[in-house]
Design a protein around this motif. Structure first.
Motif, PDB file in Angstrom:
ATOM      1  N   VAL A 263       0.839  -1.193   0.000  1.00  0.00           N
ATOM      2  CA  VAL A 263       0.000   0.000   0.000  1.00  0.00           C
ATOM      3  C   VAL A 263       0.879   1.250   0.000  1.00  0.00           C
ATOM      4  CG1 VAL A 263      -1.888   1.200   1.178  1.00  0.00           C
ATOM      5  CG2 VAL A 263      -1.747  -1.308   1.304  1.00  0.00           C
ATOM      6  N   ASP A 264       0.628   2.085  -0.970  1.00  0.00           N
ATOM      7  CA  ASP A 264       1.282   3.379  -1.106  1.00  0.00           C
ATOM      8  C   ASP A 264       0.941   4.264   0.102  1.00  0.00           C
ATOM      9  OD1 ASP A 264      -0.213   6.071  -2.580  1.00  0.00           O
ATOM     10  OD2 ASP A 264       1.953   5.884  -2.667  1.00  0.00           O
ATOM     11  N   TRP A 265       1.815   5.215   0.456  1.00  0.00           N
ATOM     12  CA  TRP A 265       1.613   6.015   1.669  1.00  0.00           C
ATOM     13  C   TRP A 265       0.420   6.958   1.590  1.00  0.00           C
ATOM     14  CZ3 TRP A 265       2.020  11.194   0.660  1.00  0.00           C
ATOM     15  CH2 TRP A 265       2.773  11.570  -0.454  1.00  0.00           C
ATOM     16  N   LEU A 269      -4.362   3.065   5.569  1.00  0.00           N
ATOM     17  CA  LEU A 269      -4.270   1.599   5.609  1.00  0.00           C
ATOM     18  C   LEU A 269      -5.633   0.970   5.870  1.00  0.00           C
ATOM     19  CD1 LEU A 269      -2.026  -0.498   5.176  1.00  0.00           C
ATOM     20  CD2 LEU A 269      -1.819  -0.664   7.649  1.00  0.00           C
ATOM     21  N   GLY A 283       2.847  -2.055   4.390  1.00  0.00           N
ATOM     22  CA  GLY A 283       3.031  -0.608   4.268  1.00  0.00           C
ATOM     23  C   GLY A 283       2.879   0.065   5.613  1.00  0.00           C
ATOM     24  N   ASN A 284       2.624   1.344   5.574  1.00  0.00           N
ATOM     25  CA  ASN A 284       2.650   2.286   4.488  1.00  0.00           C
ATOM     26  C   ASN A 284       2.978   3.683   4.993  1.00  0.00           C
ATOM     27  OD1 ASN A 284       0.177   3.065   5.627  1.00  0.00           O
ATOM     28  ND2 ASN A 284      -0.819   3.366   3.636  1.00  0.00           N
ATOM     29  N   ASP A 286       4.525   7.228   5.261  1.00  0.00           N
ATOM     30  CA  ASP A 286       5.078   8.226   4.331  1.00  0.00           C
ATOM     31  C   ASP A 286       6.603   8.286   4.549  1.00  0.00           C
ATOM     32  OD1 ASP A 286       5.964  10.538   3.060  1.00  0.00           O
ATOM     33  OD2 ASP A 286       4.255  11.752   3.716  1.00  0.00           O
ATOM     34  N   ILE A 304      -0.314   3.281  12.105  1.00  0.00           N
ATOM     35  CA  ILE A 304      -0.334   2.287  11.025  1.00  0.00           C
ATOM     36  C   ILE A 304      -0.362   0.870  11.604  1.00  0.00           C
ATOM     37  CG2 ILE A 304       1.123   1.323   9.176  1.00  0.00           C
ATOM     38  CD1 ILE A 304       1.772   4.344   8.526  1.00  0.00           C
ATOM     39  N   GLY A 319       5.608   3.586   2.593  1.00  0.00           N
ATOM     40  CA  GLY A 319       4.631   3.558   1.511  1.00  0.00           C
ATOM     41  C   GLY A 319       5.240   3.821   0.148  1.00  0.00           C
ATOM     42  N   HIS A 320       6.568   3.943   0.060  1.00  0.00           N
ATOM     43  CA  HIS A 320       7.366   3.894  -1.169  1.00  0.00           C
ATOM     44  C   HIS A 320       8.815   3.829  -0.689  1.00  0.00           C
ATOM     45  CE1 HIS A 320       8.005   5.337  -5.635  1.00  0.00           C
ATOM     46  NE2 HIS A 320       8.421   4.103  -5.414  1.00  0.00           N
TER      47      HIS A 320
END
Ligand code: CP3
Length: 345
Positions: A263-265, A269, A283-284, A286, A304, A319-320
Motif C-alpha cells: 500500500v502506497d503512503w 491503511l 506498508g505504508n 510516508d 499504522i 509507503g514507497h
C-alpha cells in the motif's frame, strides 16, 4: 526460516513480533553503499555477485530488518538479454532505442537462467549468509510488472504522463499485447531464477500502474501481471504486489494474484484493508516522516500498526522507497519501534 516473522505474516499466520523491512533499504541513504559503489555504475554493480551480496546485506546488518530484498533493478533482466539501456544517476533507466513496433518487440530475447548467472550465485550466497542472521532472515526476490517495465521501454526513460506508452496501448493493441507478453515472460523467468536459488518471497513492482484508470488497468495491465504472479504461484512462495498512487486499484492488484498487497503512503491503511479481500497488507508510512520529530514519526508508525490489526496480516514498510537523504539512524529507530510493538491479543 519458515518461522520468520515476515514469512508468517505474509502467510496470514501470527508472527512473533510485527515484521518490518523498507523498500529501497539498500541504496544511497547508506554510507556503506556509497563506499562500495564508488566508481562502479549501477547496472555494473547489479552484475557482480560479490557486490549484490554485500549491498543486500548492508541494511540487514545495520537495522536487523525482518527481510532482505535482493539488490538489483527492474530493468536488469532487459540489460541481461541485451537491450541497450543504462541507469543514469538522478534520472533512472534510459533506453537507447525505445520500443515502438512488433519488430522491436520480436528483437528482445526471452530470459533464461544462463543470462543471469550472477543472480543465481548471489542469491545462493545470500541465503547462506542470511540463515545465520537473527535466527534466519528471509530474502525477497523481485521484478518489475509488465506495465511499469513497458513504460521505460516505450518512453525511452522516466516519464510523468506515460503518454507514448498509452499511445501505443490505445493505438497499436497488437504491439502492446506482444510487448506485455514478452515482458511478462522475462519478469516471471527473473523471479523463477531467484526463487530456484533460494529466495523465500517475491515482490512484483507495478510502480506506475496508478497512471491507468481501473478499466484500462483491467484491460491492458492486469492480465500480464496475472501471468507473472500465476507462474510464481506455482513455486509456493508468498507474492507481494505493490504500486505507487494505486489506492483505487488495490482490489484489482490483489485479484491479479497477490498474497500480500503493498500500500502506497497516500492511501489510509484502514481503507486499503477494506479493498484487498482478506489479503495481507504491507506498508505504508510516508517515507518523509523520517524528517519529522522522533515523537511524530513513531506516533504515525503506531497509527499504522494499530490500523494493520484489522488485516489478515500486516508487514510494516514505508509507503514507497527510502528517500536517499534519509538518516539511517531514523530507520534504525523505526525498526526497533515496530519490532517492539505489542501484537493484538
Ligand atoms: O533495496 C531495495 O529496495 C532493492 C533494490 C531496488 C533498486 N531498484 C535498486 C536501485 C529495487 C527494488 C528497485 C526497483 C525499481 N527500480 C523500481 C520499482 C520500485 C519503485 O521505486 O517504485 C523502479 C521504478 C526502478 C527504476 C529505477 N532505478 C529508478 C526510478 C531509479 C532511481 C534513479 C535515481 O537515481 O534517482 C533507479 C536506480 C536505482 N535502483 C538505485 C538503486 C539503489 C539508485 C541508483 C544509484 O545508487 O546509483
Amino acid at each position: 526460516m519458515a518461522e520468520s516473522a515476515f514469512l508468517r505474516a505474509a502467510r496470514g499466520l501470527r508472527p512473533s513480533h510485527p515484521p518490518v523491512w523498507f523498500m529501497r533499504q539498500a541504496g544511497r541513504s547508506l554510507p556503506e553503499y556509497l563506499a562500495v559503489r564508488e566508481g562502479i555504475g549501477m547496472l555494473d554493480s547489479c552484475r557482480r555477485a560479490d557486490l549484490i551480496t554485500e549491498i543486500t546485506l548492508q541494511p540487514v546488518r545495520r537495522y536487523g530488518v525482518d527481510a532482505a530484498i535482493f539488490y538489483s533493478d527492474i530493468v536488469l533482466p532487459l540489460k541481461a538479454v541485451g537491450v541497450d539501456l543504462d541507469i543514469k544517476p538522478g534520472v533512472g533507466p534510459v533506453v537507447a532505442s525505445p520500443v515502438r513496433t512488433l519488430a522491436d518487440v520480436a528483437a528482445i530475447p526471452d530470459l533464461t537462467a544462463e543470462h543471469v548467472p550472477y543472480v543465481t550465485a548471489a542469491v545462493r550466497d545470500l541465503v547462506g549468509e542470511l540463515a545465520g542472521i537473527n535466527g534466519g532472515t528471509p530474502l525477497i526476490g523481485f521484478a518489475g510488472a509488465p506495465f511499469t517495465v513497458a513504460s521505460y521501454l516505450v518512453e525511452g526513460g522516466p516519464s510523468k504522463e506515460h503518454a507514448l506508452t498509452k499511445a501505443l496501448m490505445y493505438a497499436a493493441p497488437e504491439v502492446w499485447e506482444a510487448l506485455m507478453h514478452k515482458i511478462a515472460g522475462i519478469s516471471a523467468a527473473f523471479l523463477e531464477v531467484q526463487v530456484a536459488a533460494g529466495a523465500s518471497a517475491v515482490q512484483l513492482f507495478d510502480s506506475w500502474a496508478g497512471a491507468l484508470t481501473p478499466a484500462d488497468y483491467a484491460r491492458y495491465a492486469q492480465p500480464y501481471s496475472a501471468q507473472v504472479l500465476a507462474r510464481v504461484g506455482a513455486l509456493g512462495v508468498p507474492r507481494i504486489h505493490f504500486g505507487v498512487n494505486s489506492g483505487f486499484l488495490l482490489a484489482q492488484m490483489g485479484e491479479a494474484g497477490a498474497d500480500v498487497v503493498g500500500v502506497d503512503w497516500r492511501t489510509p491503511l484502514a481503507h486499503a484493508i477494506g479493498q484487498v479481500g482478506g489479503r495481507v497488507v504491507q506498508g505504508n508510512l510516508d517515507p518523509s516522516l523520517v524528517f519529522a520529530s522522533t515523537e511524530m514519526m513513531l506516533a504515525r508508525a503506531g497509527e499504522i500498526l494499530e490500523a494493520g490489526r484489522a488485516a489478515a496480516g500486516h508487514i510494516f514498510n514505508l509507503g514507497h522507497g527510502v528517500i536517499p537523504s534519509t538518516d539511517p539512524d531514523r530507520l534504525a529507530r523505526l525498526t526497533d519501534f515496530v519490532q517492539g510493538y505489542p501484537l493484538a491479543d
